[in-house]
Design a protein around this motif. Structure first.
Motif, PDB file in Angstrom:
ATOM      1  N   SER A  47     -25.523  98.128 111.077  1.00  0.00           N
ATOM      2  CA  SER A  47     -24.378  97.139 110.814  1.00  0.00           C
ATOM      3  C   SER A  47     -24.118  96.254 112.194  1.00  0.00           C
ATOM      4  O   SER A  47     -23.868  95.290 112.204  1.00  0.00           O
ATOM      5  CB  SER A  47     -23.243  98.115 110.659  1.00  0.00           C
ATOM      6  N   ILE A  48     -24.416  96.920 113.332  1.00  0.00           N
ATOM      7  CA  ILE A  48     -24.360  96.251 114.704  1.00  0.00           C
ATOM      8  C   ILE A  48     -25.397  95.087 114.537  1.00  0.00           C
ATOM      9  O   ILE A  48     -25.202  93.962 115.017  1.00  0.00           O
ATOM     10  CB  ILE A  48     -24.522  97.313 115.869  1.00  0.00           C
ATOM     11  N   ASP A 176     -17.074 100.336 103.017  1.00  0.00           N
ATOM     12  CA  ASP A 176     -17.623 101.662 103.275  1.00  0.00           C
ATOM     13  C   ASP A 176     -19.054 101.839 103.014  1.00  0.00           C
ATOM     14  O   ASP A 176     -19.406 101.137 101.769  1.00  0.00           O
ATOM     15  CB  ASP A 176     -16.579 102.816 102.850  1.00  0.00           C
ATOM     16  N   CYS A 177     -19.586 102.478 103.611  1.00  0.00           N
ATOM     17  CA  CYS A 177     -21.255 102.717 103.127  1.00  0.00           C
ATOM     18  C   CYS A 177     -21.604 104.157 103.901  1.00  0.00           C
ATOM     19  O   CYS A 177     -20.746 104.669 104.635  1.00  0.00           O
ATOM     20  CB  CYS A 177     -21.958 101.637 104.012  1.00  0.00           C
ATOM     21  N   GLY A 178     -22.547 104.871 103.512  1.00  0.00           N
ATOM     22  CA  GLY A 178     -22.944 105.999 103.907  1.00  0.00           C
ATOM     23  C   GLY A 178     -24.328 106.663 103.396  1.00  0.00           C
ATOM     24  O   GLY A 178     -24.795 106.050 102.340  1.00  0.00           O
ATOM     25  N   TRP A 179     -24.662 107.803 103.715  1.00  0.00           N
ATOM     26  CA  TRP A 179     -25.690 108.472 103.241  1.00  0.00           C
ATOM     27  C   TRP A 179     -25.598 110.124 103.362  1.00  0.00           C
ATOM     28  O   TRP A 179     -25.120 110.458 104.364  1.00  0.00           O
ATOM     29  CB  TRP A 179     -26.980 108.173 103.978  1.00  0.00           C
ATOM     30  N   ARG A 207     -28.737 100.830 101.972  1.00  0.00           N
ATOM     31  CA  ARG A 207     -28.947  99.644 102.676  1.00  0.00           C
ATOM     32  C   ARG A 207     -28.181  98.458 101.958  1.00  0.00           C
ATOM     33  O   ARG A 207     -27.570  97.861 102.722  1.00  0.00           O
ATOM     34  CB  ARG A 207     -30.517  99.548 102.638  1.00  0.00           C
ATOM     35  N   ARG A 208     -28.142  98.719 100.985  1.00  0.00           N
ATOM     36  CA  ARG A 208     -27.309  97.526 100.257  1.00  0.00           C
ATOM     37  C   ARG A 208     -26.029  97.497 100.444  1.00  0.00           C
ATOM     38  O   ARG A 208     -25.148  96.706 100.782  1.00  0.00           O
ATOM     39  CB  ARG A 208     -27.582  97.549  98.511  1.00  0.00           C
ATOM     40  N   MET A 213     -21.033  95.735 103.081  1.00  0.00           N
ATOM     41  CA  MET A 213     -19.688  96.207 104.040  1.00  0.00           C
ATOM     42  C   MET A 213     -19.724  95.286 105.272  1.00  0.00           C
ATOM     43  O   MET A 213     -18.789  94.519 105.508  1.00  0.00           O
ATOM     44  CB  MET A 213     -19.986  97.620 104.383  1.00  0.00           C
ATOM     45  N   THR A 214     -20.990  95.000 105.928  1.00  0.00           N
ATOM     46  CA  THR A 214     -20.868  94.066 107.140  1.00  0.00           C
ATOM     47  C   THR A 214     -20.558  92.899 106.966  1.00  0.00           C
ATOM     48  O   THR A 214     -19.630  92.243 107.437  1.00  0.00           O
ATOM     49  CB  THR A 214     -22.270  94.499 107.617  1.00  0.00           C
TER      50      THR A 214
END
Length: 241
Positions: A47-48, A176-179, A207-208, A213-214
């Protein structure tokens, strides 16, 4: 995981001017920076990379590297804490950030203990006001990144995002995102597997969602900046003093 070709193209072809905006990422892993690699940081870094590529100024702090006292006052030294890095080392960066992204691992189905401390310290300032007489977080945007190897992304994201919006952050769509891996012992995000792959790197879903989110965080922060923040009619605390 390194950005894939689609993500790189989205960054390279971006025509939206995000300059002047800044984002603060707070990784609430339990591991200090001089310890084991952080699986959460691995995902945060993507994201950065997108934000930096689009002209956003970014800063990432690992909360475990600081001595942050628990409590709900802006300076817990005034409440008896011997040491509190929050007032001088963390809060000024939170105050100046247009975008705040909290990263957390999942432990026993919940966000990390350090994540809870960060939320509580953010809450400590929620009664302060901005220059328009609104609560201090009005006009800022929040999101969250979650990792683990058990179920719980949506549960933790719900807690973090609710907390951020409750104190005044604007939450865009898909913030939000995560794994997560399989239930039980197994590799965490970015760990090398027996076949030499990195766990989670092949997840199109992760990844999507990270990309959505970003960009949504950046778009909303830009809209708020261009409009001078959230309109102040009907939400000024001074009307209720």
């Amino acid at each position: 995981m390194p950005l894939n070709d689609l993500q790189k193209r989205l960054v390279a072809d971006n025509a939206t001017d995000f300059t002047g905006l800044n984002a603060l990422f707070v990784n609430t892993t339990l591991k200090p920076g001089n310890g084991a690699p952080s699986h959460t940081q691995d995902l945060v870094d993507d994201s950065i990379a997108i934000m930096k590529g689009c002209g956003i100024e970014t800063l990432c702090l690992r909360a475990a590297d600081f001595r942050i006292a628990f409590g709900v006052s802006p300076d817990m030294r005034e409440e008896g804490a011997e040491i509190d890095d929050w007032p001088e080392k963390i809060w000024p960066k939170v105050r100046e950030a247009d975008i705040l992204v909290i990263g957390s691992p999942i432990w026993l189905g919940e966000e990390s203990s350090i994540c809870r401390v960060i939320i509580e310290r953010l809450y400590a300032h929620s009664g302060q006001r901005n220059e328009k007489g609104q609560y201090v977080y009005y006009g800022k945007v929040g999101g969250t990144i979650i990792t683990g190897n058990e179920d719980g992304i949506k549960h933790v994201a719900k807690t973090v995002l609710y907390s951020l919006q409750h104190i005044g952050y604007a939450i865009p769509p898909q913030a939000d995102c995560g794994w997560i891996g399989e239930a039980g012992p197994g590799p965490s995000y970015g760990d090398e597997t027996e076949d030499g792959r990195r766990a989670g790197y092949d997840s199109v879903f992760t990844r999507r969602n990270l990309t959505f989110m970003t960009f949504n965080l950046m778009h909303m922060a830009r809209m708020l900046r261009q409009s001078g923040g959230l309109p102040d009619y009907g939400n000024q605390t001074t009307e209720w003093d």
